[in-house]
Enzyme design. Sequence first.
Site, short mmCIF file in Angstrom:
data_model
loop_
_atom_site.label_atom_id
_atom_site.label_comp_id
_atom_site.label_asym_id
_atom_site.label_seq_id
_atom_site.Cartn_x
_atom_site.Cartn_y
_atom_site.Cartn_z
N LYS A 1 0.83 -1.22 0.00
CA LYS A 1 0.00 0.00 0.00
C LYS A 1 0.86 1.27 0.00
O LYS A 1 0.36 2.38 -0.06
CB LYS A 1 -0.92 0.03 1.23
N LYS B 1 2.48 2.26 2.60
CA LYS B 1 2.33 2.85 3.94
C LYS B 1 3.40 2.24 4.85
O LYS B 1 3.64 1.04 4.81
CB LYS B 1 0.97 2.49 4.54
N1 C2G Z 1 -10.99 6.48 9.30
C1 C2G Z 1 -12.04 7.33 9.66
N2 C2G Z 1 -11.77 8.57 10.08
C2 C2G Z 1 -10.48 9.02 10.16
C3 C2G Z 1 -9.42 8.16 9.82
C4 C2G Z 1 -9.69 6.88 9.39
O1 C2G Z 1 -13.22 6.93 9.59
N3 C2G Z 1 -10.26 10.29 10.59
C5 C2G Z 1 -11.31 5.12 8.83
C6 C2G Z 1 -10.85 4.88 7.39
O2 C2G Z 1 -11.79 5.41 6.47
C7 C2G Z 1 -10.78 3.36 7.34
C8 C2G Z 1 -10.38 3.00 8.78
O3 C2G Z 1 -10.64 4.16 9.59
O4 C2G Z 1 -12.07 2.82 7.08
C9 C2G Z 1 -8.91 2.62 8.89
O5 C2G Z 1 -8.15 3.69 8.37
P1 C2G Z 1 -6.66 3.35 7.81
O6 C2G Z 1 -5.92 2.56 8.83
O7 C2G Z 1 -6.07 4.61 7.27
O8 C2G Z 1 -7.02 2.36 6.63
P2 C2G Z 1 -6.44 2.37 5.13
O9 C2G Z 1 -4.98 2.57 5.15
O10 C2G Z 1 -7.31 3.29 4.39
O11 C2G Z 1 -6.65 0.85 4.71
O12 C2G Z 1 -8.10 -2.70 1.97
C10 C2G Z 1 -8.47 -1.49 2.60
C11 C2G Z 1 -7.27 -0.83 3.23
O13 C2G Z 1 -6.59 -1.74 4.08
C12 C2G Z 1 -7.73 0.39 4.02
#
Ligand code: C2G
Length: 130
Positions: free
Chosen positions: A44, A46
């Site tokens: 990803k 990340k």
């Molecule tokens: N999230 C949220 N509000 C935020 C930050 C994050 O609602 N201020 C939600 C994101 O939309 C996501 C979840 O928290 O649904 C996890 O966020 P991340 O760890 O950043 O996930 P991401 O890297 O987007 O990974 O296959 C899908 C990916 O693994 C998603």
Amino acid sequence: MKKVITYGTFDLLHYGHILLLQRAKELGDHLTVALSTDGFNDIKGKHAYFSYEKRKMMLEAIKYVDTVIPERNWEQKKHDIVDYDIDIFVMGDDWRGKFDELSAHCEVIYLERTPDISTTSIKDNLSGIS
Ligand code: C2G
């Protein structure tokens, strides 16, 4: 029993994550979180501050979370939905539209992201960038 699943890295756990997990659990009776492994985070692009094991331990301590499984690739979602008998797939709406094909297997719901908080903003604030 209505089963819900969501996916993510959940690094530097913050209230935006908690509010997502709380709302996801409210949609059903059981919440599975597919947590991005360190290897999938590389895919990803990340780099998580905490290891998979530490991020998993923190998620398992959250009362809204029932099960944590590894997320190793982009393709596993449709298999997870079948294998874990999932009724609802949930993601924050920064992903809106990206997983609509899963509606062939279960309900797909995008929840509003919590504004003004992100792992990146925490890192930037701590390092004095912003
Ligand atoms: N999230 C949220 N509000 C935020 C930050 C994050 O609602 N201020 C939600 C994101 O939309 C996501 C979840 O928290 O649904 C996890 O966020 P991340 O760890 O950043 O996930 P991401 O890297 O987007 O990974 O296959 C899908 C990916 O693994 C998603």
